[in-house]
Design a protein around this motif. Structure first.
Motif, short mmCIF file in Angstrom:
data_model
loop_
_atom_site.label_atom_id
_atom_site.label_comp_id
_atom_site.label_asym_id
_atom_site.label_seq_id
_atom_site.Cartn_x
_atom_site.Cartn_y
_atom_site.Cartn_z
N ALA A 30 -5.41 2.68 -4.19
CA ALA A 30 -5.76 2.67 -2.77
C ALA A 30 -5.21 1.43 -2.08
O ALA A 30 -4.74 1.49 -0.93
CB ALA A 30 -7.28 2.75 -2.60
N GLN A 31 -5.23 0.29 -2.75
CA GLN A 31 -4.71 -0.95 -2.16
C GLN A 31 -3.20 -0.85 -1.94
O GLN A 31 -2.68 -1.34 -0.92
CB GLN A 31 -5.02 -2.16 -3.06
CG GLN A 31 -6.49 -2.51 -3.13
CD GLN A 31 -7.24 -1.66 -4.15
OE1 GLN A 31 -6.65 -0.92 -4.93
NE2 GLN A 31 -8.56 -1.75 -4.14
N GLU A 32 -2.49 -0.23 -2.88
CA GLU A 32 -1.04 -0.09 -2.74
C GLU A 32 -0.69 0.88 -1.61
O GLU A 32 0.27 0.65 -0.85
CB GLU A 32 -0.42 0.39 -4.05
CG GLU A 32 -0.48 -0.65 -5.16
CD GLU A 32 -0.08 -0.08 -6.50
OE1 GLU A 32 0.74 -0.73 -7.18
OE2 GLU A 32 -0.56 1.01 -6.87
N VAL A 33 -1.47 1.95 -1.46
CA VAL A 33 -1.22 2.89 -0.37
C VAL A 33 -1.51 2.22 0.96
O VAL A 33 -0.75 2.37 1.92
CB VAL A 33 -2.09 4.17 -0.54
CG1 VAL A 33 -1.97 5.07 0.67
CG2 VAL A 33 -1.70 4.91 -1.80
N ARG A 34 -2.58 1.46 1.02
CA ARG A 34 -2.92 0.73 2.24
C ARG A 34 -1.79 -0.21 2.63
O ARG A 34 -1.38 -0.27 3.79
CB ARG A 34 -4.22 -0.06 2.05
CG ARG A 34 -4.65 -0.83 3.27
CD ARG A 34 -5.97 -1.58 3.00
NE ARG A 34 -6.45 -2.21 4.19
CZ ARG A 34 -6.08 -3.43 4.60
NH1 ARG A 34 -5.20 -4.12 3.90
NH2 ARG A 34 -6.58 -3.95 5.71
N ALA A 35 -1.27 -0.96 1.66
CA ALA A 35 -0.17 -1.88 1.94
C ALA A 35 1.07 -1.13 2.42
O ALA A 35 1.76 -1.58 3.35
CB ALA A 35 0.15 -2.69 0.68
N LEU A 37 1.15 1.75 4.00
CA LEU A 37 0.90 2.24 5.36
C LEU A 37 0.99 1.12 6.38
O LEU A 37 1.55 1.29 7.46
CB LEU A 37 -0.47 2.93 5.43
CG LEU A 37 -0.58 4.25 4.68
CD1 LEU A 37 -2.02 4.73 4.65
CD2 LEU A 37 0.32 5.31 5.31
N LEU A 38 0.44 -0.04 6.04
CA LEU A 38 0.52 -1.18 6.95
C LEU A 38 1.96 -1.67 7.10
O LEU A 38 2.34 -2.18 8.16
CB LEU A 38 -0.38 -2.31 6.47
CG LEU A 38 -1.89 -2.02 6.59
CD1 LEU A 38 -2.69 -3.14 5.95
CD2 LEU A 38 -2.29 -1.81 8.03
#
Length: 101
Positions: A30-35, A37-38
Motif C-alpha cells: 500500500a505504501q508503494e502504491v501511494r508513493a 500515485l503521489l
C-alpha cells in the motif's frame, strides 16, 4: 449455478469499468502504491492550482427555462482517471470502477 454467477460478475465488472492487472504482475504494498500515485503529480498530469485538478472541459450557451442564455459547462475526468487507473494496474492492484449510467 457458479457459471451463471461468474458470468454475472464479469458482466457487472465490464459495466462498472473494473479492470484487473495482467497476470504475473507482482502486487506492491500500500505504501508503494501511494508513493506511485503521489508521484503522478510531477509527470505532466495537468493541474491548475487556482481551481484544483484540471479536467477537460467545454462549455456552450443554452437557453434556460427562464428564456435567458446560460453557460453550461461539461467536464471530462478521463485526463485524471486514466493515469490513476494505469498506475494502480501496473502496481498489481485491481481498479474498481463505478457504475456508469
Amino acid at each position: 449455478m457458479s457459471r451463471l454467477r461468474d458470468g454475472w460478475g464479469r458482466y457487472r465488472d465490464r459495466r462498472k469499468g473494473t479492470k484487473y492487472p495482467d497476470s504475473g504482475v507482482t502486487s506492491l504494498s500500500a505504501q508503494e502504491v501511494r508513493a506511485a500515485l503521489l508521484a503522478l503529480n510531477g509527470t505532466g498530469l495537468s493541474r491548475r492550482w487556482s481551481r484544483g485538478p484540471y479536467v477537460g472541459r467545454q462549455w456552450t450557451y443554452e437557453k434556460g427555462p427562464d428564456g435567458h442564455r446560460h453557460k453550461v459547462v461539461r467536464f471530462d475526468s478521463r485526463h485524471m482517471r486514466d493515469p490513476l487507473r494505469n498506475t494502480v494496474l501496473e502496481a498489481g492492484w485491481t481498479w474498481r470502477g463505478v457504475l456508469r449510467l
